[in-house]
Design a protein around this motif. Sequence first.
Motif, mmCIF file in Angstrom:
data_model
loop_
_atom_site.group_PDB
_atom_site.id
_atom_site.type_symbol
_atom_site.label_atom_id
_atom_site.label_comp_id
_atom_site.label_asym_id
_atom_site.label_seq_id
_atom_site.Cartn_x
_atom_site.Cartn_y
_atom_site.Cartn_z
ATOM 1 N N VAL A 188 46.711 27.401 8.476
ATOM 2 C CA VAL A 188 45.425 27.815 7.936
ATOM 3 C C VAL A 188 44.325 27.244 8.833
ATOM 4 C CG1 VAL A 188 43.929 27.826 5.904
ATOM 5 C CG2 VAL A 188 46.425 27.812 5.628
ATOM 6 N N ALA A 189 43.621 28.133 9.520
ATOM 7 C CA ALA A 189 42.626 27.712 10.510
ATOM 8 C C ALA A 189 41.262 27.544 9.841
ATOM 9 C CB ALA A 189 42.531 28.740 11.635
ATOM 10 N N ILE A 190 40.860 26.311 9.668
ATOM 11 C CA ILE A 190 39.584 25.980 9.044
ATOM 12 C C ILE A 190 38.566 25.635 10.134
ATOM 13 C CG2 ILE A 190 38.402 24.426 7.447
ATOM 14 C CD1 ILE A 190 40.421 26.202 6.058
ATOM 15 N N VAL A 191 37.380 26.178 10.014
ATOM 16 C CA VAL A 191 36.290 25.819 10.938
ATOM 17 C C VAL A 191 35.503 24.678 10.305
ATOM 18 C CG1 VAL A 191 34.227 26.613 12.140
ATOM 19 C CG2 VAL A 191 36.151 28.181 11.804
ATOM 20 N N GLY A 192 35.659 23.466 10.882
ATOM 21 C CA GLY A 192 34.967 22.303 10.357
ATOM 22 C C GLY A 192 33.722 21.960 11.150
ATOM 23 N N GLU A 193 33.129 20.817 10.822
ATOM 24 C CA GLU A 193 31.913 20.388 11.507
ATOM 25 C C GLU A 193 32.182 20.036 12.962
ATOM 26 O OE1 GLU A 193 30.092 17.231 9.366
ATOM 27 O OE2 GLU A 193 29.736 18.421 7.548
ATOM 28 N N ARG A 194 33.345 19.477 13.234
ATOM 29 C CA ARG A 194 33.645 19.020 14.595
ATOM 30 C C ARG A 194 34.830 19.739 15.228
ATOM 31 N NH1 ARG A 194 32.527 14.466 11.646
ATOM 32 N NH2 ARG A 194 34.725 14.062 11.265
ATOM 33 N N VAL A 195 35.701 20.330 14.414
ATOM 34 C CA VAL A 195 36.927 20.938 14.930
ATOM 35 C C VAL A 195 37.073 22.346 14.365
ATOM 36 C CG1 VAL A 195 39.432 20.756 15.040
ATOM 37 C CG2 VAL A 195 38.048 18.680 15.161
ATOM 38 N N ASP A 196 37.483 23.278 15.226
ATOM 39 C CA ASP A 196 37.760 24.658 14.827
ATOM 40 C C ASP A 196 39.265 24.864 14.862
ATOM 41 O OD1 ASP A 196 38.102 27.374 14.551
ATOM 42 O OD2 ASP A 196 36.457 27.926 15.881
ATOM 43 N N GLY A 197 39.853 25.096 13.696
ATOM 44 C CA GLY A 197 41.298 25.243 13.605
ATOM 45 C C GLY A 197 41.858 26.367 14.445
ATOM 46 N N HIS A 198 41.073 27.400 14.706
ATOM 47 C CA HIS A 198 41.555 28.518 15.509
ATOM 48 C C HIS A 198 41.962 28.075 16.914
ATOM 49 C CE1 HIS A 198 39.109 30.343 12.322
ATOM 50 N NE2 HIS A 198 39.863 31.430 12.470
ATOM 51 N N ASP A 199 41.331 27.011 17.397
ATOM 52 C CA ASP A 199 41.649 26.499 18.733
ATOM 53 C C ASP A 199 43.044 25.878 18.802
ATOM 54 O OD1 ASP A 199 39.110 27.282 19.491
ATOM 55 O OD2 ASP A 199 38.229 25.289 19.198
ATOM 56 N N PHE A 200 43.649 25.663 17.632
ATOM 57 C CA PHE A 200 44.961 25.002 17.588
ATOM 58 C C PHE A 200 46.059 25.975 17.161
ATOM 59 C CE2 PHE A 200 41.768 21.760 17.099
ATOM 60 C CZ PHE A 200 42.257 20.687 17.832
ATOM 61 N N ALA A 201 45.781 27.265 17.206
ATOM 62 C CA ALA A 201 46.752 28.257 16.746
ATOM 63 C C ALA A 201 48.062 28.175 17.519
ATOM 64 C CB ALA A 201 46.155 29.658 16.841
ATOM 65 N N GLU A 202 47.980 28.147 18.852
ATOM 66 C CA GLU A 202 49.206 28.082 19.650
ATOM 67 C C GLU A 202 49.940 26.769 19.419
ATOM 68 O OE1 GLU A 202 48.410 28.867 23.723
ATOM 69 O OE2 GLU A 202 47.657 30.904 23.387
ATOM 70 N N GLN A 203 49.196 25.693 19.271
ATOM 71 C CA GLN A 203 49.826 24.397 19.005
ATOM 72 C C GLN A 203 50.528 24.422 17.650
ATOM 73 O OE1 GLN A 203 47.189 21.057 19.652
ATOM 74 N NE2 GLN A 203 48.389 19.718 18.318
ATOM 75 N N ALA A 204 49.940 25.084 16.673
ATOM 76 C CA ALA A 204 50.555 25.188 15.348
ATOM 77 C C ALA A 204 51.867 25.944 15.413
ATOM 78 C CB ALA A 204 49.592 25.870 14.382
ATOM 79 N N VAL A 205 51.905 27.038 16.171
ATOM 80 C CA VAL A 205 53.140 27.805 16.324
ATOM 81 C C VAL A 205 54.197 26.985 17.042
ATOM 82 C CG1 VAL A 205 54.154 29.828 17.434
ATOM 83 C CG2 VAL A 205 52.000 30.037 16.190
ATOM 84 N N ALA A 206 53.779 26.235 18.051
ATOM 85 C CA ALA A 206 54.727 25.362 18.749
ATOM 86 C C ALA A 206 55.296 24.296 17.813
ATOM 87 C CB ALA A 206 54.030 24.702 19.939
ATOM 88 N N ALA A 207 54.493 23.911 16.807
ATOM 89 C CA ALA A 207 54.941 22.884 15.861
ATOM 90 C C ALA A 207 55.814 23.461 14.752
ATOM 91 C CB ALA A 207 53.729 22.184 15.250
ATOM 92 N N GLY A 208 55.872 24.802 14.626
ATOM 93 C CA GLY A 208 56.758 25.393 13.634
ATOM 94 C C GLY A 208 56.202 26.555 12.853
#
Length: 367
Positions: free
Chosen positions: A41-61
């Motif tokens: 679930v990609a959440i856009v926060g104040e300092r971090v945008d979850g969308h930027d971690f999509a590939e890392q999330a898939v690599a993690a499972g």
Amino acid sequence: MITMTLAEIAEVVGGTAHGDATVTGGAFIDTRTPEADGLFVAIVGERVDGHDFAEQAVAAGAVAVLGSRPTSVPTVVVDDVVTALGDLARHVHDELAGLTTYALTGSQGKTGTKDYLAAILEGDGPTVATRGNFNNELGVPLTVLRAGLETKHLVVEMGARGVGHIAQLCRIAPPDVAAVINVGTAHIGEFGSREAIAQAKGEIVEALGAEGTAVLNADDPLVAAMAPRTPGTLVTFGTDAMVRATEVFTDDLGRPSFDLQWRGSGASVHLGQLGNHQIENALAAAAMALANGIDLDAVADGLTVARPPSRWRMELHDRVDGSAVINDAYNANPESMAAALDVLRGIRRQAGRRTIAVLGEMFELGD
């Protein structure tokens, strides 16, 4: 989680599927704590945008993403990710016909009670419970989405920072058994008064149907006064309530033992956690389980063997030099601080040991 294709998820949440995947695992928002074959679930926060971690999330499972814009991996795109996450959780909850849902709230003791209840229910069947204090608009649906067709019991901790918050969480995870542990001063800075806190906490018993059960603390006047707010059956816990503790004894390190009383019968409980304030949490958990038909002896055994996994709440560490450190550093409010100091005072009185309190600040208390 139940098995769902990306297209099915998109239909449930009113989004658009970009790519193809089948989700069989839970959902997660942090790539450091992934769910195998799950939904990131990609959440856009104040300092971090979850969308930027999509590939890392898939690599993690993960096998797919729920986000507000397309990514380089299979993604369901929605206008509001938090709302979509809640809608997905409600859909999954509704699909789990054999599930019993237990919801609980309180100014303090929520996590301890949740851990005790999970320990009891695990002896009866597969149980999913809130991890840590994932008790808000993200944590509640993430907890629900860890449940699957084999899950028998779902234990959901619910927090609130305003009126209407718990009502919304109950729409995501409608409870069969709902409990209010207490009304204290935690977050009084946001609410303004204990009466306002009680108004918000009581939403959890208002969410019950006529076939549900409300579990209320008879020793807390603001909680006991919630009884007319629920259409469900009432079960009380406390000093002179339907579920109560008698013959209370505390050992040298403040671990309480007592006889658990329910409908004229009793069973012995020996808690592994420190402090008489744990009795309130244990009684609340016992009342929730007993209200759903769990055997009294099984409840007592579950409380006795319970070693709650949530960290930094009256954790006892015995050092090699003979001293002991009690780590209660997770959070603080006046009631929980007083309870911790009471444990320390009891150790000094009963064991004759020198005691030292190291205190931090308390926030969210307003003026």
